[in-house]
Design a protein around this motif. Structure first.
Motif, PDB file in Angstrom:
ATOM      1  N   LEU A 101      10.088   9.055   8.330  1.00  0.00           N
ATOM      2  CA  LEU A 101       9.079   9.993   7.929  1.00  0.00           C
ATOM      3  C   LEU A 101       8.352   9.691   6.819  1.00  0.00           C
ATOM      4  N   ASN A 102       8.689   9.137   5.833  1.00  0.00           N
ATOM      5  CA  ASN A 102       8.063   8.462   4.734  1.00  0.00           C
ATOM      6  C   ASN A 102       7.020   7.516   5.160  1.00  0.00           C
ATOM      7  N   ASP A 103       7.391   6.651   5.987  1.00  0.00           N
ATOM      8  CA  ASP A 103       6.443   5.683   6.623  1.00  0.00           C
ATOM      9  C   ASP A 103       5.136   6.334   7.247  1.00  0.00           C
ATOM     10  N   GLN A 104       5.625   7.402   8.055  1.00  0.00           N
ATOM     11  CA  GLN A 104       4.436   8.259   8.685  1.00  0.00           C
ATOM     12  C   GLN A 104       3.659   8.822   7.768  1.00  0.00           C
ATOM     13  N   PHE A 105       4.287   9.446   6.932  1.00  0.00           N
ATOM     14  CA  PHE A 105       3.441   9.838   5.758  1.00  0.00           C
ATOM     15  C   PHE A 105       2.441   8.871   4.797  1.00  0.00           C
ATOM     16  N   ARG A 106       3.098   7.832   4.646  1.00  0.00           N
ATOM     17  CA  ARG A 106       2.275   6.804   3.979  1.00  0.00           C
ATOM     18  C   ARG A 106       1.077   6.132   4.949  1.00  0.00           C
ATOM     19  N   GLN A 107       1.374   6.116   6.147  1.00  0.00           N
ATOM     20  CA  GLN A 107       0.533   5.794   7.054  1.00  0.00           C
ATOM     21  C   GLN A 107      -0.593   6.895   7.316  1.00  0.00           C
ATOM     22  N   ALA A 108      -0.575   8.046   6.769  1.00  0.00           N
ATOM     23  CA  ALA A 108      -1.518   8.878   6.939  1.00  0.00           C
ATOM     24  C   ALA A 108      -2.030   9.234   5.531  1.00  0.00           C
ATOM     25  N   GLY A 109      -1.789   8.075   4.663  1.00  0.00           N
ATOM     26  CA  GLY A 109      -2.475   8.120   3.496  1.00  0.00           C
ATOM     27  C   GLY A 109      -1.781   8.818   2.412  1.00  0.00           C
ATOM     28  N   GLY A 110      -0.482   9.313   2.560  1.00  0.00           N
ATOM     29  CA  GLY A 110       0.025   9.894   1.443  1.00  0.00           C
ATOM     30  C   GLY A 110       0.983   9.078   0.451  1.00  0.00           C
ATOM     31  N   PRO A 111       1.419   9.480  -0.724  1.00  0.00           N
ATOM     32  CA  PRO A 111       1.893   8.342  -1.480  1.00  0.00           C
ATOM     33  C   PRO A 111       3.562   8.362  -1.198  1.00  0.00           C
ATOM     34  N   ASP A 112       4.239   7.268  -1.668  1.00  0.00           N
ATOM     35  CA  ASP A 112       5.638   7.177  -1.267  1.00  0.00           C
ATOM     36  C   ASP A 112       6.430   8.298  -1.860  1.00  0.00           C
ATOM     37  N   LEU A 113       7.276   8.940  -0.915  1.00  0.00           N
ATOM     38  CA  LEU A 113       7.994   9.989  -1.272  1.00  0.00           C
ATOM     39  C   LEU A 113       9.485   9.798  -1.710  1.00  0.00           C
ATOM     40  N   SER A 114       9.656   8.438  -1.679  1.00  0.00           N
ATOM     41  CA  SER A 114      11.126   7.979  -1.794  1.00  0.00           C
ATOM     42  C   SER A 114      11.422   7.912  -3.599  1.00  0.00           C
TER      43      SER A 114
ATOM     44  N   GLY B  20       0.938  14.130  -3.711  1.00  0.00           N
ATOM     45  CA  GLY B  20      -0.399  13.429  -4.129  1.00  0.00           C
ATOM     46  C   GLY B  20      -1.668  14.044  -3.493  1.00  0.00           C
ATOM     47  N   GLY B  21      -1.624  15.437  -3.322  1.00  0.00           N
ATOM     48  CA  GLY B  21      -2.855  15.815  -2.681  1.00  0.00           C
ATOM     49  C   GLY B  21      -2.806  15.732  -1.043  1.00  0.00           C
ATOM     50  N   VAL B  22      -1.931  15.110  -0.487  1.00  0.00           N
ATOM     51  CA  VAL B  22      -2.125  15.142   1.061  1.00  0.00           C
ATOM     52  C   VAL B  22      -0.976  15.873   1.474  1.00  0.00           C
ATOM     53  N   THR B  23      -1.346  16.768   2.682  1.00  0.00           N
ATOM     54  CA  THR B  23      -0.233  17.403   3.294  1.00  0.00           C
ATOM     55  C   THR B  23      -0.586  16.778   4.785  1.00  0.00           C
ATOM     56  N   LYS B  24       0.585  16.719   5.334  1.00  0.00           N
ATOM     57  CA  LYS B  24       0.697  16.293   6.910  1.00  0.00           C
ATOM     58  C   LYS B  24       1.685  16.599   7.550  1.00  0.00           C
ATOM     59  N   SER B  25       1.590  17.107   8.742  1.00  0.00           N
ATOM     60  CA  SER B  25       2.629  17.719   9.739  1.00  0.00           C
ATOM     61  C   SER B  25       3.063  16.822  10.833  1.00  0.00           C
ATOM     62  N   ILE B  26       4.189  16.281  10.535  1.00  0.00           N
ATOM     63  CA  ILE B  26       4.791  15.112  11.483  1.00  0.00           C
ATOM     64  C   ILE B  26       5.539  15.511  12.526  1.00  0.00           C
ATOM     65  N   ILE B  27       5.501  14.895  13.980  1.00  0.00           N
ATOM     66  CA  ILE B  27       6.392  15.393  14.883  1.00  0.00           C
ATOM     67  C   ILE B  27       7.221  14.441  15.234  1.00  0.00           C
ATOM     68  N   ILE B  28       8.655  14.654  15.239  1.00  0.00           N
ATOM     69  CA  ILE B  28       9.260  13.403  15.473  1.00  0.00           C
ATOM     70  C   ILE B  28      10.024  14.047  16.833  1.00  0.00           C
ATOM     71  N   THR B  29      10.384  13.112  17.815  1.00  0.00           N
ATOM     72  CA  THR B  29      10.924  13.480  19.045  1.00  0.00           C
ATOM     73  C   THR B  29      12.337  12.881  19.036  1.00  0.00           C
ATOM     74  N   ARG B  30      13.118  13.594  19.794  1.00  0.00           N
ATOM     75  CA  ARG B  30      14.679  13.325  19.948  1.00  0.00           C
ATOM     76  C   ARG B  30      14.903  11.907  20.249  1.00  0.00           C
ATOM     77  N   GLU B  31      13.921  11.139  20.985  1.00  0.00           N
ATOM     78  CA  GLU B  31      14.078  10.081  21.625  1.00  0.00           C
ATOM     79  C   GLU B  31      13.866   9.114  20.503  1.00  0.00           C
ATOM     80  N   VAL B  32      12.711   9.352  19.701  1.00  0.00           N
ATOM     81  CA  VAL B  32      12.552   8.208  18.387  1.00  0.00           C
ATOM     82  C   VAL B  32      13.615   8.454  17.551  1.00  0.00           C
ATOM     83  N   PHE B  33      14.212   9.642  17.186  1.00  0.00           N
ATOM     84  CA  PHE B  33      15.305   9.833  16.224  1.00  0.00           C
ATOM     85  C   PHE B  33      16.489   8.754  16.714  1.00  0.00           C
TER      86      PHE B  33
END
Ligand SMILES: Nc1ncnc2c1ncn2[C@@H]1O[C@H](COP(=O)(O)OP(=O)(O)OP(=O)(O)O)[C@@H](O)[C@H]1O
Ligand SMILES: [Mg+2]
Length: 512
Positions: free
Chosen positions: A218-231, A264-277
């Motif tokens: 999720l953190n990787d997806q968020f960063r790819q969308a321009g968000g900061p590191d949430l870890s 960091g001012g970025v909000t992102k809705s991320i979808i994860i599938t069971r297959e990816v998980f």
């Protein structure tokens, strides 16, 4: 006769704990906590030096007060180097924090059973826990003011609870994947006999690892969308953990989950599938698969010899688990609704059997025979004078169990020997845990001997009691005299003084 209290069984889990008792009707039941929940999150929130909150409220505070919230403390049991430091600078070891959770469970049970009523307990541990972790668990119970009747293996407890309602002779494999640990155990149930024949496990494989994978993804997806590191910092990491765990639960029901992350001012809705998980956690599942297969092989069994596979622990709700187990074994595993309560119910059954008033259980009293989960050995020099670990009691021996081995003294005229006892199954001393004090070769248990020629025979007798704590006897065969019997004073555990101090502090603490 003194009044006896109510005897309980406690599942002290990495993420959730539960307390159960056998009611006068003869039925084991899980007791609800003050929030009305059957499971209490194993989470502690420190509020200054004198007060702690345990359970759901503490868990919910993980995001707002991450520096004063401690989770997953079971992972640190038996680790003397770990301390939790609160924001006010107080330090607590794993036993003291586990004791706070136990105190809360005890007090909540007393709301149901009557004040001051809970005195004796059986506390469960992963089958793979070593001596230090078992003692730490027992000490936590003592700190909480409980008389710990027994430390019982979690899969054995689960099998007891299962066998209590599912009669009939059968060979059962218990696959227990909880929040922080994985155990696999094979046992035979014949009438009211519960005979464990083998066990293995990993104490760093549980829902926590699945959550970590999802957090990273999720953190990787968020960063790819321009968000900061949430870890980092703690606050955003705690929020990420919360959301990852929730998404994981959703994916047990639905094939997709939506996670909203902001920072960091970025909000992102991320979808994860069971297959990816399932893809990003496949290697974790494979670790549990491989251990299950190797245990069955080690027992000289085939999956066709196993009548039932019992899934235990909250993480077995992930669909990938029953599917994998069915694929490997060729049979559908049993999935009861209360996968996360079976261990506490089984502990209550064992507690009832050990109670001073005899069992209240409805039906014939089960007889339980368990095995050691780890080998017990001694470090000695081999022919090339290289230190080697000699296994004296093999893994999967019936407990209580005993083994003896004869070693020769190393040098002419030596007047002392040092006995280094180990737990683990490797010949290399680097891959086993030293349970006697100090390091090899300086530590160990020092014992005086007369000055014999090199090679004088010394017999070391190692003994596992029913709780899998270790006792040692060393015999000088030349003189035919015992050099002493001692309980291993495990370096990883509290000293008597530390234990007394922890009991005192816990009494003063307000646990809410
Ligand atoms: N529906 C679900 N889907 C996926 N995971 C779940 C579900 N319900 C519970 N879990 C997970 O199960 C784990 C908790 O299980 P359980 O209560 O059996 O563990 P525990 O007793 O705390 O841990 P352990 O036995 O390892 O010490 C958590 O990681 C939780 O996220
Ligand atoms: Mg558990």
């Amino acid at each position: 006769m003194t009044a006896v209290g109510r005897i309980v069984g406690i599942d002290l889990g990495t993420t959730f704990s539960a307390i159960a008792t056998v009611m006068p009707t003869g039925k084991p039941v899980v007791l609800s906590n003050r929030e009305g929940e059957r499971l209490t999150p194993s989470v502690v929130l420190f509020e200054g030096a004198q007060s702690v909150l345990v359970g759901s409220m503490a868990k919910r505070s993980a995001v707002t007060a991450p520096l004063d919230v401690v989770e997953f403390v079971k992972r640190q049991m038996g680790n003397p180097d770990w301390k939790f430091e609160t924001s006010t600078g107080e330090q607590y070891g794993a036993e003291a924090i586990s004791a706070m959770i136990l105190t809360r469970l005890k007090e909540d049970a007393e709301l149901v059973l009557g004040a001051g009523q809970v005195t004796d307990a059986v506390i469960t541990v992963p089958a793979f826990f070593d001596d230090a972790r078992r003692r730490a668990t027992r000490d936590a119970g003592t700190i909480a003011g409980l008389n710990v009747l027994r430390v019982l293996n979690e899969p054995t407890a689960a099998a007891l609870a299962y066998g209590f309602v599912n009669h009939g002779d059968q060979t059962v494999l218990v696959f227990d994947l909880g929040g922080g640990t994985f155990d696999v155990t094979v046992l035979r149930i014949a009438g009211s006999d519960f005979d464990v024949i083998g066990t293995d496990g990993l104490h760093e494989l549980g829902g926590f690892e699945w959550d970590n994978r999802l957090m990273e993804w999720l953190n990787d997806q968020f960063r790819q969308a321009g968000g900061p590191d949430l870890s980092e910092p703690f606050e955003s990491a705690a929020d990420l953990r919360d959301k990852a765990e929730l998404a994981k639960h959703v994916l047990s029901q639905a094939t997709t989950a939506r996670v909203v992350l902001s920072g960091g001012g970025v909000t992102k809705s991320i979808i994860i599938t069971r297959e990816v998980f399932e893809g990003i956690t496949a290697d974790l599942l494979n670790q549990s698969r491989d251990l299950m297969i190797s245990l069955v092989e080690e027992m000289g069994l085939a999956f066709s010899d196993i009548d039932n596979i019992l899934l235990v622990g909250g993480s077995t709700r992930m669909p990938m688990v029953p599917r994998m187990v069915a694929d490997i074994s060729g049979r559908q595993p049993l999935q009861v609704d209360n996968v996360d309560e079976l261990v506490a119910l089984g502990a209550a059954i064992q507690a009832d059997l050990l109670g001073p008033d005899g069992p209240m259980l409805d039906g014939p009293a089960p007889r339980i025979s368990d095995v050691t989960s780890q080998g017990l050995g001694v470090i000695a020099l081999n022919d090339q004078r290289i230190p080697c670990n000699t296994i004296v009691v093999a893994r999967n021996s019936k407990i209580p169990s005993q083994g003896a081995e004869i070693f020769g003294t190393a040098d002419d005229g030596q007047t002392a020997i040092r006995v280094h006892v180990t737990q683990g199954d490797d010949e290399d001393p680097g891959y086993v845990r030293l349970v006697t004090k100090g390091r090899y070769p300086d530590g160990g248990q020092p014992l005086a001997i007369p000055p014999y020629d090199a090679g004088a025979p010394i017999q070391v007798v190692l003994h596992y009691d029913i709780d899998q704590t270790i006792q040692v006897e060393v015999i000088d065969l030349t003189a035919g005299a015992s050099l002493g019997t001692f309980e291993v004073d495990n370096v990883a555990n509290l000293t008597d003084e530390e234990l007394a101090e922890a009991i005192r502090k816990n009494k003063e603490l307000g646990v809410g």
